[in-house]
Motif scaffolding. Structure first.
Motif, PDB file in Angstrom:
ATOM      1  N   ALA A   1     111.251 -38.507  64.328  1.00 20.76           N
ATOM      2  CA  ALA A   1     111.162 -39.764  63.749  1.00 20.76           C
ATOM      3  C   ALA A   1     112.464 -40.290  63.467  1.00 20.76           C
ATOM      4  CB  ALA A   1     110.335 -40.018  62.716  1.00 20.76           C
ATOM      5  N   ILE A   2     112.525 -41.754  63.806  1.00 23.36           N
ATOM      6  CA  ILE A   2     113.861 -42.576  63.340  1.00 23.36           C
ATOM      7  C   ILE A   2     113.510 -43.667  62.586  1.00 23.36           C
ATOM      8  CG2 ILE A   2     115.058 -42.014  65.675  1.00 23.36           C
ATOM      9  CD1 ILE A   2     113.529 -45.344  65.349  1.00 23.36           C
TER      10      ILE A   2
ATOM     11  N   GLU B   1     115.393 -48.443  65.693  1.00 22.54           N
ATOM     12  CA  GLU B   1     114.405 -48.587  66.794  1.00 22.54           C
ATOM     13  C   GLU B   1     114.701 -48.823  68.047  1.00 22.54           C
ATOM     14  OE1 GLU B   1     114.546 -50.034  63.945  1.00 22.54           O
ATOM     15  OE2 GLU B   1     112.823 -49.414  62.776  1.00 22.54           O
TER      16      GLU B   1
ATOM     17  N   GLY C   1     114.885 -45.913  58.553  1.00 22.44           N
ATOM     18  CA  GLY C   1     115.046 -45.656  57.192  1.00 22.44           C
ATOM     19  C   GLY C   1     115.757 -46.846  56.403  1.00 22.44           C
TER      20      GLY C   1
ATOM     21  N   ASP D   1     110.195 -42.458  52.072  1.00 21.84           N
ATOM     22  CA  ASP D   1     110.036 -42.205  50.783  1.00 21.84           C
ATOM     23  C   ASP D   1     109.766 -40.757  50.100  1.00 21.84           C
ATOM     24  OD1 ASP D   1     107.828 -42.274  52.638  1.00 21.84           O
ATOM     25  OD2 ASP D   1     106.403 -42.654  51.015  1.00 21.84           O
TER      26      ASP D   1
ATOM     27  N   HIS E   1     103.606 -40.651  63.509  1.00 23.04           N
ATOM     28  CA  HIS E   1     104.144 -41.377  62.133  1.00 23.04           C
ATOM     29  C   HIS E   1     105.601 -41.376  62.259  1.00 23.04           C
ATOM     30  CE1 HIS E   1     106.005 -37.511  61.021  1.00 23.04           C
ATOM     31  NE2 HIS E   1     104.857 -36.746  61.407  1.00 23.04           N
ATOM     32  N   GLY E   2     106.135 -42.213  61.091  1.00 21.91           N
ATOM     33  CA  GLY E   2     107.539 -42.551  61.391  1.00 21.91           C
ATOM     34  C   GLY E   2     108.309 -41.479  60.500  1.00 21.91           C
ATOM     35  N   SER E   3     109.365 -41.946  60.068  1.00 29.76           N
ATOM     36  CA  SER E   3     110.556 -40.890  59.116  1.00 29.76           C
ATOM     37  C   SER E   3     110.242 -40.855  57.841  1.00 29.76           C
ATOM     38  CB  SER E   3     111.839 -41.660  59.491  1.00 29.76           C
ATOM     39  OG  SER E   3     111.771 -42.782  58.979  1.00 29.76           O
ATOM     40  N   ALA E   4     109.305 -41.625  57.251  1.00 25.86           N
ATOM     41  CA  ALA E   4     108.837 -41.377  55.645  1.00 25.86           C
ATOM     42  C   ALA E   4     109.945 -41.119  55.019  1.00 25.86           C
ATOM     43  CB  ALA E   4     107.664 -40.109  55.740  1.00 25.86           C
TER      44      ALA E   4
ATOM     45  N   ASN F   1     104.307 -33.241  55.865  1.00 26.68           N
ATOM     46  CA  ASN F   1     103.204 -32.846  56.674  1.00 26.68           C
ATOM     47  C   ASN F   1     103.929 -32.356  57.906  1.00 26.68           C
ATOM     48  OD1 ASN F   1     101.174 -31.783  58.284  1.00 26.68           O
ATOM     49  ND2 ASN F   1      99.712 -33.219  57.580  1.00 26.68           N
TER      50      ASN F   1
HETATM   51  P1  NAD Z   1     105.897 -43.744  58.164  1.00 25.98           P
HETATM   52  O1  NAD Z   1     104.864 -43.292  59.122  1.00 25.98           O
HETATM   53  O2  NAD Z   1     107.315 -43.383  57.877  1.00 25.98           O
HETATM   54  O3  NAD Z   1     105.213 -43.834  56.509  1.00 25.98           O
HETATM   55  C1  NAD Z   1     103.907 -44.346  56.107  1.00 25.98           C
HETATM   56  C2  NAD Z   1     103.321 -43.529  55.263  1.00 25.98           C
HETATM   57  O4  NAD Z   1     102.936 -42.255  55.493  1.00 25.98           O
HETATM   58  C3  NAD Z   1     104.498 -43.112  54.070  1.00 25.98           C
HETATM   59  O5  NAD Z   1     103.734 -42.951  52.494  1.00 25.98           O
HETATM   60  C4  NAD Z   1     104.801 -41.692  54.321  1.00 25.98           C
HETATM   61  O6  NAD Z   1     105.372 -40.986  53.175  1.00 25.98           O
HETATM   62  C5  NAD Z   1     103.446 -41.037  54.860  1.00 25.98           C
HETATM   63  N1  NAD Z   1     103.915 -40.043  55.721  1.00 25.98           N
HETATM   64  C6  NAD Z   1     104.201 -40.465  57.396  1.00 25.98           C
HETATM   65  N2  NAD Z   1     104.452 -39.276  58.089  1.00 25.98           N
HETATM   66  C7  NAD Z   1     104.003 -38.498  57.150  1.00 25.98           C
HETATM   67  C8  NAD Z   1     104.090 -36.913  57.120  1.00 25.98           C
HETATM   68  N3  NAD Z   1     104.405 -36.264  58.272  1.00 25.98           N
HETATM   69  N4  NAD Z   1     103.864 -36.355  56.094  1.00 25.98           N
HETATM   70  C9  NAD Z   1     103.517 -36.693  54.968  1.00 25.98           C
HETATM   71  N5  NAD Z   1     103.497 -38.191  54.578  1.00 25.98           N
HETATM   72  C10 NAD Z   1     103.676 -38.883  55.860  1.00 25.98           C
HETATM   73  O7  NAD Z   1     105.956 -45.445  58.263  1.00 25.98           O
HETATM   74  P2  NAD Z   1     106.746 -46.447  57.643  1.00 25.98           P
HETATM   75  O8  NAD Z   1     106.800 -46.265  55.963  1.00 25.98           O
HETATM   76  O9  NAD Z   1     106.069 -47.847  58.122  1.00 25.98           O
HETATM   77  O10 NAD Z   1     108.141 -46.666  58.178  1.00 25.98           O
HETATM   78  C11 NAD Z   1     108.958 -45.881  57.597  1.00 25.98           C
HETATM   79  C12 NAD Z   1     110.218 -45.787  58.676  1.00 25.98           C
HETATM   80  O11 NAD Z   1     109.936 -45.189  59.690  1.00 25.98           O
HETATM   81  C13 NAD Z   1     110.973 -47.099  59.130  1.00 25.98           C
HETATM   82  O12 NAD Z   1     112.197 -47.194  59.250  1.00 25.98           O
HETATM   83  C14 NAD Z   1     110.253 -47.320  60.375  1.00 25.98           C
HETATM   84  O13 NAD Z   1     110.889 -48.254  61.446  1.00 25.98           O
HETATM   85  C15 NAD Z   1     110.199 -45.885  61.118  1.00 25.98           C
HETATM   86  N6  NAD Z   1     109.217 -45.641  62.043  1.00 25.98           N
HETATM   87  C16 NAD Z   1     109.763 -44.966  63.090  1.00 25.98           C
HETATM   88  C17 NAD Z   1     108.638 -44.533  64.010  1.00 25.98           C
HETATM   89  C18 NAD Z   1     109.008 -43.538  65.191  1.00 25.98           C
HETATM   90  O14 NAD Z   1     110.034 -42.717  64.981  1.00 25.98           O
HETATM   91  N7  NAD Z   1     108.426 -43.403  66.267  1.00 25.98           N
HETATM   92  C19 NAD Z   1     107.474 -44.988  64.052  1.00 25.98           C
HETATM   93  C20 NAD Z   1     106.935 -45.640  62.945  1.00 25.98           C
HETATM   94  C21 NAD Z   1     107.630 -46.112  61.844  1.00 25.98           C
END
Ligand code: NAD
Length: 364
Positions: free
Chosen positions: A75-76, A91, A78, A289, A284-287, A297
């Protein structure tokens, strides 16, 4: 003789490196059991690549991907890079990778795991047994069609224009990916369009029907997109493989994914013409947080590795072993925070990885 595959790893940002470590360990364990070897090469993409080189997709990363059999991307993105102008953001690295490898087909499975049924917002009897694959066209249709833009008319009124265009070649190649995918599944393909209103959909329907002649083992049906959306939430078990254009696929793949209720469990694949490496990544993204806290996960990424083995490397037995290990750890009650439920055992990313390795070793 041991079969060797060259895999480019793109761990990216946030939780990417942690979940990549787990996916690599799992692939190596399955590889050992089945006499498969992997040559892993890591390359930067996204925010970490911006920090290193100023570019979200360095030319060397794209070259490295082109030379491999498949690409495993975590994932990328932050907070650190959120303020950069849009052409320099992480992105852009993803878009560049898709364009650079000509990835026109996006495969998004939505499979309900029995242990996680209660994570779905729909009733148990509606979602139990759901196993859908959405094949979405990724590089054409209304997101790219010309003319597009906001134009001013003679009266001074502004008009926004986007154009849905598909050429025969574009439809044929995504249809073939979908038929091939359906062939490896239950052999049922549903093509989704809006042929009652859109001319572009009439061409879509006629081309998909023509390609069906080459796949007698697959049963083809057609649905209008509004009906498909209804059916997905009313009776999702009727679907096996769905093929559709870029816009409809964008919406339907998210709706199908949410039938499962857990984003940390969903893999995906983006494929180009045969012979070019596909990219496999979690939805999912790079989470950011939870990055670096051992809370991520890793299962969506591990399942992406399984998809890579199945669809890019043609190693279905290895893919089955990984999916079986995921089932085993969930059966044993291991849960990361995002899928935690009462009575289960809370584990971190690394411990989940260890549990997977134990399950793989026990199955040998
Ligand atoms: P996110 O999917 O990273 O997170 C959303 C929520 O889901 C957060 O609370 C996170 O902690 C949780 N979460 C996500 N994946 C998890 C995992 N494997 N295990 C446990 N919890 C998980 O989406 P966001 O917060 O909207 O975006 C965060 C960053 O990720 C941004 O910079 C965004 O641009 C990027 N992003 C990247 C991709 C990709 O690389 N394909 C896709 C979506 C978002």
């Amino acid at each position: 003789m041991t079969q060797t595959y060259r895999i480019t790893l793109l761990p990216g940002d946030g939780i990417g490196p942690e979940i990549t470590r787990v996916a690599v360990a799992v692939m190596e364990a399955v590889g050992q059991a089945l006499d498969l070897a992997f040559e892993f090469t890591e390359a930067p993409i996204g925010g970490c690549a911006i920090d290193l080189t100023g570019e979200p997709l360095p030319a060397a990363t794209l070259d490295q991907c082109r030379q491999s059999d498949a690409v495993l991307l975590a994932a990328i993105g932050g907070y650190k890079w959120d303020e950069l102008p849009s052409h320099q953001r992480p992105e852009r690295g993803l878009l560049g990778l898709r364009a650079g490898l000509g990835l026109f087909a996006n495969l998004r499975p939505a499979k309900i795991l029995p242990q996680l049924i209660d994570a779905s917002t729909l009733k148990r009897e509606v979602v139990e047994g759901v196993d859908i694959m959405v094949v979405r066209e990724l590089t054409g249709g209304i997101y790219f069609g010309e003319p597009k833009g906001i134009f001013e008319t003679e009266t001074g009124e502004k008009r926004g224009v986007s154009t849905m265009v598909y050429g025969e070649g574009e439809i044929d190649r995504i249809a073939r990916v979908a038929f091939e995918t359906a062939k490896r599944r239950k052999g049922q393909l549903c093509s989704v369009d809006k042929a009652n209103v859109l001319d572009v959909s009439q061409l879509w329907r006629s081309r998909v029907s023509a390609i069906a002649a080459d796949y007698p083992e697959v049963t083809l049906s057609h649905l209008y997109v509004d009906n498909a959306a209804m059916q997905l939430v009313r009776a999702p078990k009727q679907f096996d493989t769905i093929v559709t254009g870029n816009l409809f696929g964008d919406i339907l793949s998210d709706a199908a994914a949410m039938l499962t209720g857990s984003i940390g469990m969903l893999p995906s694949a983006s494929l180009g013409v045969p012979g070019t490496p596909g990219v496999f990544e979690p939805v999912h993204g790079s989470a950011p947080d939870i990055a670096g806290q051992d809370k991520a996960n890793p299962l969506a990424h591990v399942l992406s590795a399984a998809m890579m083995l199945r669809y890019a490397l043609d190693q279905p037995v290895a893919a089955d072993r990984i999916e079986a290990a995921v089932n085993t750890v969930l059966d044993r009650g291991y849960r990361t925070g995002d899928i935690m439920a009462e009575g289960m055992t809370l584990v971190g990313c690394q411990a989940m990885g260890d549990a997977l390795l134990e399950a793989i070793a026990a199955a040998n």
